[in-house]
Design a protein around this motif. Structure first.
Motif, short mmCIF file in Angstrom:
data_model
loop_
_atom_site.label_atom_id
_atom_site.label_comp_id
_atom_site.label_asym_id
_atom_site.label_seq_id
_atom_site.Cartn_x
_atom_site.Cartn_y
_atom_site.Cartn_z
N CYS A 105 46.25 48.53 44.31
CA CYS A 105 45.86 47.28 44.99
C CYS A 105 44.34 47.14 45.04
O CYS A 105 43.79 46.06 44.79
N LEU A 106 43.66 48.22 45.34
CA LEU A 106 42.19 48.19 45.40
C LEU A 106 41.60 47.91 44.03
O LEU A 106 40.71 47.07 43.87
N GLY A 107 42.11 48.60 43.01
CA GLY A 107 41.58 48.45 41.67
C GLY A 107 41.84 47.07 41.09
O GLY A 107 40.96 46.46 40.47
N ILE A 108 43.05 46.54 41.29
CA ILE A 108 43.40 45.23 40.76
C ILE A 108 42.55 44.15 41.41
O ILE A 108 42.10 43.21 40.74
N ALA A 109 42.32 44.27 42.71
CA ALA A 109 41.50 43.27 43.42
C ALA A 109 40.08 43.25 42.87
O ALA A 109 39.52 42.19 42.58
N MET A 110 39.49 44.42 42.71
CA MET A 110 38.10 44.47 42.23
C MET A 110 37.99 43.99 40.79
O MET A 110 37.03 43.32 40.42
N ALA A 111 38.98 44.34 39.96
CA ALA A 111 38.97 43.88 38.57
C ALA A 111 39.16 42.37 38.49
O ALA A 111 38.76 41.74 37.51
N SER A 112 39.76 41.77 39.53
CA SER A 112 40.00 40.33 39.55
C SER A 112 38.83 39.55 40.11
O SER A 112 38.89 38.31 40.21
N GLY A 113 37.76 40.23 40.51
CA GLY A 113 36.61 39.55 41.09
C GLY A 113 36.78 39.28 42.57
O GLY A 113 36.00 38.51 43.15
N PHE A 114 37.77 39.89 43.21
CA PHE A 114 38.02 39.76 44.65
C PHE A 114 37.51 41.00 45.37
O PHE A 114 37.36 42.07 44.77
N PRO A 115 37.27 40.91 46.69
CA PRO A 115 36.97 42.11 47.47
C PRO A 115 38.15 43.08 47.41
O PRO A 115 39.30 42.65 47.30
N PRO A 116 37.91 44.39 47.45
CA PRO A 116 39.01 45.36 47.30
C PRO A 116 40.13 45.20 48.32
O PRO A 116 41.30 45.41 48.01
#
Length: 577
Positions: free
Chosen positions: A68-79
């Motif tokens: 969840c943390l990694g996907i959020a950051m890769a999506s340009g969202f906060p972790p």
């Protein structure tokens, strides 16, 4: 796109004309026993199965947190946005969806479309792009909910299988090309996707040794875990091991304090020896979980680019949800069948909530759902427990999350991207036929060169061109000749004629949904001129699902068709009599 359907019921046909059917009494008996042992649902199911579901939910939580943390950051969202989504998926969607062992949360397949939305809507302002994208998620989710309520779950059948798999492979390539730089601790000087791919050799040359060590060790652990055969070791989630080892290496390299270090200063052939290390290579998350929430900004709602992102998020999210939920049903040890329309509507409602409070869009996630089944989940309460454990952890231990290196999360995503676009995926597609590999590769190139929606549209057109190349009559492109007869009591004959392919499979799916369960269905495809891979795959899964629900299904008439390959689900064309 309607079928010519003629339903004839013949209750007392000549017994001598009846086809001898195989005895299904044994499978019917085992099914009745299985039905009697199905776990309860609702509060009764919680009381009956809470021990098994809590254990499964906890183990899935261990897998879900780093992803969840990694996907959020890769999506340009906060972790924390990815964690918010998983919490909503667990606590809310698990109580209203139409599935049983599915885990809902953010997925790698949505990284590309969400990141594109942040970049296009924000025009260089990351925070504005984030809030505008939240608004796009809300609008897309309203459409998604409406699709589920209008029973549009069957629309996933319209897209050719090879085009969908090509889209996922392209997503995998994009994820790998972007996250490899993060894993190496380098920010490439690139504006486009192809520039990002071309910058990989330079990043390998200029990699930060300590960051790359953390990422490389994590990637080696993930690869090694696939080779492990000991079932007790396999019970330990590989992502958890990657994160723990990464945190230990982060402490060893002192990532908490920014400093400069020299790497092999006496080696003349290295381009440079001085590198910076510090907290910027760790996950940044608020100490107070309530500070994680953000709210959408609907300012660009009247712009064309906004609605382009809305439709992209809705299309990709809905497709992935439907395909994943159907796949999870096959992993369910109790062989229950999900209500895909209800599932789509529930995910849509969950995504509305996520968009309103700062989360990513969610789907029915296949990897975590598979782990859920493997670890003994029985009901949707496992999904609920997984969300509850995530909420407790981020609320109580935010400082621990801050110690996770970004390189470890990037390694998880690089491995995930590789699984989506591995050589084995190309090999499996080739086994179906050269034409399917062509559609698959054309879709990949289309997505990489344009975007997801245009790329998939190119794949659909390519599939249509291949069908026309096989001499499909234009009059048969949007029409399927279909006849259903009940020649014997509780025995339904389904005869297909003309061209059976993805453009008219919706009509077939709609009419087959009207057949009662627990009977016998016989498919006769001897009069079809061509059958594509999408229809072959649909008929195969329909027969499996129908028999799993207590009925019997048979398919015959393929003897006079030439297959494009030795694969059992390869496209076929009728040979001249």
């Amino acid at each position: 796109m309607t079928a010519e359907m003629n339903v004839i019921r013949v209750a007392d046909c000549d017994a001598s004309a009846r086809r001898p059917w195989r005895d299904h009494s044994k499978s019917m008996t085992s099914y009745a026993f299985q039905r009697a042992e199905l776990p309860l649902t609702g509060l009764a199911g919680l009381k009956q199965n809470w021990r098994q579901d809590a254990v499964a939910g906890f183990l899935v939580f261990l897998i879900a947190l780093p992803l969840c943390l990694g996907i959020a950051m890769a999506s340009g969202f906060p972790p924390q946005a990815g964690v918010i989504t998983a919490i909503v998926g667990g606590l809310l969607v698990s109580r209203i969806n139409g599935s049983f062992v599915t885990i809902n949360g953010p997925a790698a397949g949505l990284i590309v479309v969400v990141l594109a939305s942040v970049q296009d809507l924000g025009a260089g302002d990351a925070m504005a792009g984030y809030r505008y994208t939240l608004a796009a998620i809300v609008c897309a989710s309203v459409l998604q909910t409406a699709m589920g309520l209008c029973r549009a779950g069957k629309l996933s059948a319209f897209f050719p299988s090879s085009a969908v798999h090509g889209m996922l492979a392209a997503i995998g390539i994009i994820i790998m090309s972007k996250q490899l730089h993060v894993m190496l601790g380098v920010k490439p000087d690139a504006d486009t996707l192809f520039q990002t791919i071309a910058a990989i050799p330079a990043s390998l040359r200029d990699m930060n040794p300590e960051v790359a060590t953390i990422g490389g060790v994590g990637l080696l652990i993930l690869i090694g875990w696939t080779l492990v055969t000991n079932r007790y070791v396999k019970m330990i989630p590989a992502p958890l091991v990657v994160v723990i080892v990464g945190m230990a290496l982060g402490q060893y390299f002192d990532l908490d304090d920014e400093h400069i270090f020299l790497f092999l200063p006496d080696t003349a052939y290295l381009p440079h020896h001085e590198f910076t290390i510090g907290p910027k290579f760790l996950v940044a998350i608020p100490n107070n979980f309530l500070a994680s929430f953000a709210f959408p900004d609907f300012t660009p709602i009247f712009s064309l680019v906004f609605w382009q992102q809305v439709f992209a998020i809705c299309l990709v999210g809905s497709l992935e949800t439907l395909l994943s939920a159907a796949a999870v049903d096959k992993l369910d040890p109790y062989k229950r069948t999900s209500d895909l329309n209800r599932d789509l509507a529930a995910v849509g409602l969950g995504n509305i909530v996520c968009g309103l409070i700062g989360g990513l869009p969610m789907i029915a996630e296949i990897v975590r759902s598979s782990a859920n089944c493997t670890n003994g989940a029985r009901t949707g309460w496992a999904n609920f427990f997984h969300g509850a454990f995530l909420l407790l952890f981020v609320a109580l231990f935010p400082k621990l999350i801050h110690e996770i290196p970004l390189a470890s999360l990037a390694a998880l995503l690089v491995f995930t991207g590789f699984r989506l676009a591995s050589p084995s995926v190309f090999k499996k597609t080739l086994a179906i036929g050269w034409d399917q590999l062509g559609v698959f590769c054309i879709t990949i190139v289309g997505v990489l060169a344009t975007d997801l929606i245009i790329g998939v549209a190119i794949g659909v057109v390519a599939e249509l061109v291949f069908h026309l190349y096989r001499s499909v009559n234009w009059s048969e492109v949007l029409r399927l000749r279909l006849e259903i007869e009940e020649k014997e009591p509780e025995v339904f004959h389904v005869r297909l004629g003309g061209a059976a392919f993805f453009a008219n499979v919706l009509a077939l799916k709609k009419d087959l949904a009207l057949l009662p369960r627990g009977k016998t269905v016989v498919f006769d495809v001897s009069e079809t001129s061509t059958i594509d891979h999408t229809v072959m795959e649909f008929l195969h899964h329909y027969c499996e699902d129908y028999e799993r629900a207590g009925g019997a299904a048979e398919l015959y008439g393929l003897d006079n068709h030439a297959s494009k390959s030795s694969h059992p689900l390869a496209p076929r064309k009728r040979t001249a009599a």
